[in-house]
Write an enzyme that holds these catalytic residues in place. Structure first.
Site, PDB file in Angstrom:
ATOM      1  N   ARG A  86       0.836  -1.198   0.000  1.00  0.00           N
ATOM      2  CA  ARG A  86       0.000   0.000   0.000  1.00  0.00           C
ATOM      3  C   ARG A  86       0.875   1.252   0.000  1.00  0.00           C
ATOM      4  O   ARG A  86       0.566   2.235  -0.684  1.00  0.00           O
ATOM      5  CB  ARG A  86      -0.934   0.012   1.208  1.00  0.00           C
ATOM      6  CG  ARG A  86      -2.077  -0.977   1.131  1.00  0.00           C
ATOM      7  CD  ARG A  86      -3.044  -0.790   2.280  1.00  0.00           C
ATOM      8  NE  ARG A  86      -3.752   0.491   2.195  1.00  0.00           N
ATOM      9  CZ  ARG A  86      -4.335   1.095   3.229  1.00  0.00           C
ATOM     10  NH1 ARG A  86      -4.266   0.548   4.445  1.00  0.00           N
ATOM     11  NH2 ARG A  86      -4.962   2.239   3.077  1.00  0.00           N
TER      12      ARG A  86
ATOM     13  N   CYS B 177      -0.654   6.726   8.752  1.00  0.00           N
ATOM     14  CA  CYS B 177      -1.000   5.418   8.181  1.00  0.00           C
ATOM     15  C   CYS B 177      -2.104   5.673   7.170  1.00  0.00           C
ATOM     16  O   CYS B 177      -2.056   6.657   6.440  1.00  0.00           O
ATOM     17  CB  CYS B 177      -1.416   4.446   9.282  1.00  0.00           C
ATOM     18  SG  CYS B 177      -2.767   5.054  10.330  1.00  0.00           S
TER      19      CYS B 177
END
Length: 283
Positions: A182, A241
């Site tokens: 990711r 994040c």
């Protein structure tokens, strides 16, 4: 040196049997099934525990521009904490069934409203069972109580605009807690844009754990973060994040390592990429 933010299952059992038992909060959650955490809690939980739901208790209103799990107002969260029966004199222990991914957010948020006496159960629910800990089933009503009196935050935050203005600042170390694929932008299952904030480095939050689901020893965490941060002092580090949840796991790991003082970008990637004017990096 900072206080160790972890507590073992054996130590928690002893404290629950003592004269001042802690409030125990189960922050179990599943991003793919928002009701799974509550179902798991009602099926089995630590004696006397209460459930802390990521969406209902640990987030504020979503605008489409402030990320998937925006922080609530401090006053609103203080009201929630009061309903759990927490006062400034109350010890609190948080845990989940996901390696601390969601409990770390709750640990951080309690410190955000000024509550210092909070520990995370190392190894979570699985460690409790392995230690022979008893469980209960069923829904649990909040204990009730007055709103927690807000104190000065014990943790720091950095908003998106400040972070954007500092992207070229060589003294900043931005750490992204998402999975490497990711971070690189190879896949993006949750947000509309793939990639990462320019200049960020990657520290997958699960790398803080050993194979048994407990945090690595402080010395190992310290060595690993030292290699990642280089000459950057902890107070120059900003964690992020996907939505400001697992970044708290890295913040917790740095506390365990004796490297306190770094900050959280609460909106994280889901807020950052909601504005097409903000730069995106891949690879």
């Amino acid at each position: 040196m900072t206080m160790n933010p972890l507590i073992s299952a054996d130590a928690l059992r002893a404290r629950l049997a003592g004269s001042q038992p802690p409030v125990v909060l189960d922050a179990g959650f599943d991003l793919a099934d928002a009701q799974a955490g509550r179902r798991d809690f009602e099926a089995a939980h630590l004696p006397g525990a209460q459930h802390a739901d990521l969406d209902a208790d640990l987030c504020g209103a979503k605008t489409g521009r402030n990320g998937r799990h925006p922080l609530p107002d401090r006053e609103a969260f203080a009201t929630t904490v009061g309903r759990w029966g927490v006062t400034p004199a109350t010890p609190v222990v948080v845990h989940d069934r996901q390696g601390g991914a969601f409990a770390a957010r709750l640990w951080w948020m309690l410190r955000w409203i000024g509550h210092a006496d909070v520990h995370l159960l190392d190894g979570g629910f699985a460690a409790w069972l392995a230690a022979g800990g008893a469980t209960e089933a069923g829904a649990v009503a909040p204990r009730g109580g007055s709103r927690y009196p807000l104190g000065a935050p014990l943790v720091a935050t950095v908003p998106a605009d400040t972070l954007l203005a500092r992207l070229d600042d060589a003294t900043l170390r931005l750490v992204d807690a998402r999975a490497p694929e990711r971070f690189r932008g190879d896949v993006e299952p949750l947000d509309p844009v793939a990639g990462h904030i320019p200049g960020a480095v990657n520290r997958f939050f699960k790398d803080n754990l050993d194979a048994d689901g407990r945090f690595k020893p402080a010395s190992r965490l310290r060595a690993e973060f030292a290699a990642l941060l280089g000459a950057h002092a902890p107070d120059t580090v900003v964690h992020q994040c996907g939505s400001g949840v697992t970044a708290c796991h890295n913040l917790l790991a740095m506390e365990i390592a004796g490297l306190p003082g770094s900050a959280l970008y609460p909106g994280s990637w889901s807020e950052w990429c909601a504005d097409p004017a903000r730069p995106v990096a891949r690879g």
